[in-house]
Write a protein that holds these residues in place. Structure first.
Motif: not given
Length: 214
Positions: A21-28
């Motif tokens: 979830r943290l990785v997806v948030g950073i990518l967004l």
């Protein structure tokens, strides 16, 4: 340790870099920033183009001192207008009137021998309305002299002729000031107008709000 204490500790646990979830948030966030930067770059895609310092009449030679540079967004229309990057070829004249501060369309320029209309001076005594200015249209009427030292009924010689320039003419003592109107005349119409002038015809110019005849 109670179950409630264990549950609260689990909620307060620091997120791990392995948390998807943290990785997806950073990518967004990164994608959003890239989109904003792209939009700002597209909005600032201006270029230099040439515009007329003053009005340029049909037949007038175009030189760089008659132009100034402006920043514009032309996009797909870039090829239609004259730009400093493309340069200005020598010997070109205006084949269409170019207004003051107007961008210079490429199709408004050409070689002198391509001109199909040439300015002819017509001197009139009547007052023209304020709407009759360079670039507007007028009808030119001609009344030829008759055998009784008068004039024959006027006939329409040039319907919807374009005005190239208007200047105040000379005035004789005790007479009203005349006006010189440069009208653009095609080669096919030229003999009739020049013949009327040579025969001392009375020439009148009437503002034509409807423009050129179709």
């Amino acid at each position: 340790m109670s179950v409630g204490t264990v549950t609260a500790g689990a909620r307060l646990k620091k997120p791990s870099w392995k948390d998807p979830r943290l990785v997806v948030g950073i990518l967004l966030v990164l994608a959003s920033m890239a989109g904003v930067i792209s939009l700002l770059g597209a909005a600032d895609q201006t270029m230099e183009a040439y515009a007329a310092r003053e009005s340029i009449a049909v037949g007038e030679q175009l030189t760089e001192d008659k132009l100034h540079r402006v920043k514009v967004r032309l996009g797909d229309l870039e090829q239609r207008y004259l730009t400093p990057e493309a340069g200005l070829a020598g010997g070109l004249v205006a084949v269409q009137r170019i207004g003051k501060d107007q961008l210079v369309p490429r199709d408004s320029l050409g070689e002198p021998d391509l001109l199909d209309r040439k300015p002819v001076a017509v001197t009139i005594d009547e007052v023209l309305p304020g709407q009759a200015v360079a670039g507007s249209r007028v009808d030119v009427w001609v009344a030829l002299p008759d055998a009784r030292n008068g004039f024959s009924p006027p006939t329409l010689l040039l319907p919807g002729a374009e005005i190239a320039q208007i200047t105040a003419g000379s005035t004789a003592l005790g007479s009203a000031r005349s006006t010189v109107v440069l009208v653009l005349v095609s080669d096919s119409q030229m003999p009739q107008l020049l013949g009327a002038q040579a025969n001392k015809a009375k020439i009148s110019v009437v503002w034509n709000p409807g423009g050129p005849s179709r």
